[in-house]
Design an enzyme around this catalytic site. Structure first.
Site, PDB file in Angstrom:
ATOM      1  N   SER A 115      26.632  24.435  62.168  1.00 48.29           N
ATOM      2  CA  SER A 115      27.993  24.786  63.013  1.00 48.29           C
ATOM      3  C   SER A 115      29.111  24.639  62.113  1.00 48.29           C
ATOM      4  O   SER A 115      29.251  23.575  61.522  1.00 48.29           O
ATOM      5  CB  SER A 115      28.225  24.283  64.434  1.00 48.29           C
ATOM      6  N   TYR A 165      26.887  15.148  72.443  1.00 52.69           N
ATOM      7  CA  TYR A 165      26.969  15.727  73.614  1.00 52.69           C
ATOM      8  C   TYR A 165      25.748  16.729  74.135  1.00 52.69           C
ATOM      9  O   TYR A 165      25.702  17.679  73.303  1.00 52.69           O
ATOM     10  CB  TYR A 165      28.338  16.388  73.866  1.00 52.69           C
ATOM     11  N   THR A 177      18.078  19.523  70.100  1.00 51.17           N
ATOM     12  CA  THR A 177      18.617  18.557  68.696  1.00 51.17           C
ATOM     13  C   THR A 177      17.823  17.384  68.450  1.00 51.17           C
ATOM     14  O   THR A 177      17.910  16.482  69.223  1.00 51.17           O
ATOM     15  CB  THR A 177      20.060  18.598  68.859  1.00 51.17           C
ATOM     16  N   HIS A 181      52.987  59.373  71.880  1.00 50.74           N
ATOM     17  CA  HIS A 181      53.475  57.882  71.839  1.00 50.74           C
ATOM     18  C   HIS A 181      54.874  57.689  71.109  1.00 50.74           C
ATOM     19  O   HIS A 181      54.852  57.151  70.182  1.00 50.74           O
ATOM     20  CB  HIS A 181      52.386  57.198  71.171  1.00 50.74           C
ATOM     21  N   ASN A 182      55.838  58.568  71.931  1.00 51.02           N
ATOM     22  CA  ASN A 182      56.980  58.404  70.966  1.00 51.02           C
ATOM     23  C   ASN A 182      58.176  57.940  71.995  1.00 51.02           C
ATOM     24  O   ASN A 182      57.868  57.247  72.894  1.00 51.02           O
ATOM     25  CB  ASN A 182      57.386  59.937  70.786  1.00 51.02           C
ATOM     26  N   HIS A 194      57.932  58.679  75.829  1.00 48.05           N
ATOM     27  CA  HIS A 194      57.071  57.755  76.452  1.00 48.05           C
ATOM     28  C   HIS A 194      57.534  56.573  76.773  1.00 48.05           C
ATOM     29  O   HIS A 194      57.353  55.803  77.838  1.00 48.05           O
ATOM     30  CB  HIS A 194      55.639  57.849  75.726  1.00 48.05           C
ATOM     31  N   ASP A 246      55.128  50.400  72.446  1.00 45.68           N
ATOM     32  CA  ASP A 246      54.507  51.334  71.378  1.00 45.68           C
ATOM     33  C   ASP A 246      55.377  51.636  70.338  1.00 45.68           C
ATOM     34  O   ASP A 246      55.124  52.716  69.505  1.00 45.68           O
ATOM     35  CB  ASP A 246      54.259  52.866  72.019  1.00 45.68           C
TER      36      ASP A 246
END
Length: 760
Positions: A259, A318, A329, A481-482, A485, A524
């Site tokens: 890890s 732990y 482990t 998407h203007n 909108h 947007d």
């Protein structure tokens, strides 16, 4: 060390003598037979000189295992024993290892870890002449049991000491334990034969063992150079680099898992960027631990390697992760990763295959950590350079695409004489797209004044007007998407704040309401008319800048909002206190990112549970879920208008979809059906969108705010209209028209109108 003429009997409570071990007490064995004092022997007492010479002549191998096999055979024959084997003792790595039994070379060495006390017991064992194995370290006893199962007879053990050769200390250290199983010869004879044999063979064995270690270190250095080359080939992608580091660390040390934690200095946490052995579902969740807690935290704090032989006995371990994953482990090697000045991360290796992590693994880890630190540092610098280049390119694009806002434009908005009174403007049935585009900035000002923002936050009108005009210019001229909108979404925010009385009833604070309205207006900005997946698949500049964080377009919209706010004369929030200003920006960030439908689906079930259980204004998570819900509803509010308006919006949406589909075809890709003008079935796509997405979202809203049921009813009406449209779509598509041509045809409008009239 004092010599004893006789060994005392070991305490049976401490040393349980195994059944196969023979306790030998022989005070008559002369000191000269012991090793290394045996160097003083001037003659051979029991060995056949010819046999010893033949043995020495035959010991020509470069492998200690092959040398041991030949020596074992010789000792077995001379002692008339059932079996003979050597236990290699390594003081540096604190190990006892059996690698050959008689003449059989083991595929996997049998090994155990020894403490300083374990080595001292061997020295004591030698000083007392031949003694029982029960006086040895219990781990050595266990090692012997693995080689010689109980019940097979007696084992005579003779230690072999060697002089220190690499230090000023001229003392002795244990090098081998010679084990003779079921011999016919007595212990005195065996002691002498071992002493006389190693008088001539010990130097050869030690030199060969050292050469093997040198070859091992040389091979590890070569591996490290290859690893460095591989790591530096991944500098362009930090995620890939970290995965490569984890893989190479695991391979170099022969570990089962690894890890990798990077230090987050701002929050003093270690963040598991690559967490091996975790399921894909868990892997998407960031694993964070305090920088001073646990094994990784201890290594990060001290900068020292931690080699844990038994994980479950260590106070910092732990075991909860083992319980969660089912992984056991056994041992851990945890080492820091440094850049030129500081610790930047920690690597944690688990479960050495075939044993435990030794001294050489620690040395490899130290060398490897240097390469890791250098490569991570360069990768981060490289990423910053890439980001700077991408931002610079975006800025250039924006400067070329957009024009500056003039002072006259600002005055036209702030000094506009019109009252901008429109019937039903504050009702959900109102269609904001009816407002003339040139008047929309004035209506934005009107809505913010009606909501009390200008007076409450002492907003300067010219700064606000300039901000609105810059935002309008920030929207590109794409079909859907203007700016139109954006204005529609902001209008829904105005309706929600007004009709649901969000501030008056405590659902929002006034600052949250301001952030909600601004987020809707800017959500947007600079949209390219393409989806997040298109940005990533086309390796666009935006994707290179934001893909590692997800929500590519939404993060760009947020970035452009902040850039616009920081443009000269646009910061209408400058009267806010420092704390409110920071909080407002954080709220805007969360709300704009919430418009990514992928983000919505992740929390949809929690929003539904919130609505069913009852909204709790005191819970921060409920406030976040509600804000996200209101952003999504605002973004989809076009679907709550009447059929004619919804159909016009659909025309804009599919014009944008099909333009992306055409781009994908030009790139040699196959677009999704809804993006392909030749394959799309618009009514089916719309019905799926309305029934599986929109109506579900607005029903949650109506559960919290009953007066939102009118929005659910509007969606139901549109579902009926799209269902009725399928007949005309089917007929005209068979006649050769595309789905989009049917959508804009008069026949469709007539068909749906007849359906609506029949319902009424």
């Amino acid at each position: 060390m004092a010599q004893h003429s006789e060994c005392t009997k070991p305490d049976q409570a401490l040393f349980l003598t195994p059944s196969y071990c023979k306790k030998i007490i022989d005070s008559n064995v002369p000191d000269e037979t012991r090793v290394p004092e045996g160097e003083s022997i001037s003659k051979i007492e029991v060995s056949d000189p010819v046999k010893i010479l033949n043995l020495i002549q035959d010991l020509t191998n470069k492998s200690t295992k092959k040398l041991e096999a030949k020596l074992n055979k010789y000792l077995k024959t001379e002692c008339e024993a059932k079996c003979a084997f050597l236990i290699n003792l390594y003081t540096l790595s604190e190990e006892a290892v059996v690698q050959v039994i008689q003449e059989r070379i083991l595929p996997d060495n049998i090994r155990t870890v020894l403490s300083d006390e374990g080595f001292n017991s061997i020295l004591q064992f030698q000083a007392n002449s031949l003694s029982a194995s029960a006086s040895l370290d219990p781990k050595l006893q266990e090692l012997i049991r693995k080689v010689v199962p109980g019940g097979t007879g007696e084992v005579i053990i003779v230690p072999v000491l060697a002089k220190e050769r690499k230090s000023e200390n001229q003392g002795f250290y244990p090098a081998y334990l010679i084990c003779i199983v079921n011999p016919s010869k007595d212990s005195t004879y065996i002691s002498k034969i071992v002493s006389e044999t190693f008088k001539y063979c010990l130097t050869l064995f030690l030199n060969t063992r050292e050469c093997e270690e040198e070859r091992r270190l040389k091979a590890e250095c070569q591996k490290l150079l290859l690893v460095a080359r591989k790591l530096f080939s991944h500098l362009g992608d930090l995620s890939d680099l970290l995965k490569e580091i984890m893989s190479e660390a695991r391979r170099l040390t022969n570990a089962e898992r690894c890890s990798l934690f990077l230090l987050d200095p701002d929050h003093m946490h270690l963040v598991a960027k690559v967490f091996d052995g975790v399921s894909p579902e868990e892997r998407s969740t960031e694993v964070r631990i305090a920088a001073d807690q646990g094994i990784a935290g201890h290594v990060a704090a001290t900068g020292e390697i931690l080699n844990i032989k038994d994980a479950y006995k260590h106070p910092l371990f732990y075991k909860g992760m083992d319980e969660a994953t089912g992984f056991k482990t056994r041992n851990i090697l945890c080492f820091p990763i440094r850049d030129e000045d500081n610790i930047v991360g920690v690597a944690q290796l688990c479960n050495k295959v075939g044993g435990h992590f030794d001294y050489f693994d620690e040395e490899v880890a130290r060398a490897f950590s240097i390469y890791c630190g250098i490569s991570i540092m360069h990768s981060l610098v490289y990423k910053k350079i890439q980001d700077a280049q991408a931002r610079n390119q975006l800025s250039n694009e924006l400067m070329m695409y957009h024009m500056q806002v003039s002072q006259q434009d600002v005055l036209d908005v702030t000094m506009c004489p019109s009252e901008h009174e429109v019937p039903d403007f504050a009702k959900f049935t109102f269609t904001p797209r009816k407002i003339l585009p040139k008047e929309t900035p004035c209506f934005i000002m009107k809505m913010m004044k009606d909501l009390g923002f200008i007076d409450t936050f002492k907003i300067k009108s010219d700064n606000l007007a300039r901000f609105i005009l810059y935002v309008r210019k920030g929207y590109r001229d794409v079909p859907y998407h203007n700016w139109s909108h954006a204005f529609s979404v902001a209008h829904f925010a105005y309706l929600a704040l007004t009709n649901f009385q969000l501030v008056e009833k405590g659902y929002f604070t006034q600052l949250e309401a301001l952030a909600y309205f601004i987020s809707c207006l800017c959500h947007d900005i600079d949209h390219r008319g393409t989806t997040n997946s298109f940005q990533q698949q086309s390796n666009s500049v935006l994707a290179s800048l934001y893909s590692s964080e997800g929500s590519v377009m939404e993060r760009h919209h947020l970035s452009q909002t902040i850039c616009t706010l920081n443009t000269g004369g646009c910061n209408f929030l400058d009267a806010l206190s420092k704390d409110d200003y920071v909080k407002c920006l954080d709220l805007i960030k969360d709300m704009i990112l919430a418009t990514d439908l992928a983000s919505h689906y992740k929390i949809h079930s929690r929003q539904l549970a919130m609505a069913q259980e009852g909204y709790n204004k005191a819970l921060p998570e409920h406030r976040y879920y509600l804000a996200s819900l209101l952003m999504t509803c605002a973004d989809l509010s076009d679907q709550t208008k009447d059929w004619k308006e919804t159909k016009k919006v659909a025309q804009l949406i599919y014009a944008e979809f099909f333009a992306q589909g055409d781009l994908e075809k030009g790139m040699g890709r196959v677009p999704a059906n809804m993006m392909d003008r030749e394959k799309a079935s618009i009514p089916d796509h719309q019905l799926e969108f309305l029934t599986q997405c929109c109506i579900c979202i607005f029903r949650i809203l109506a559960t919290i705010f009953p007066n939102a049921k009118i929005l659910v009813e509007a969606i139901k009406q549109n579902i009926i209209c799209w269902e009725s449209s399928k007949r005309i779509f089917d007929r005209l598509c068979i006649e050769g028209k595309t789905s989009y041509e049917v959508l804009v045809s008069d026949e469709l409008e007539s068909e749906v109108q007849n359906t609506l009239e029949s319902l009424n």
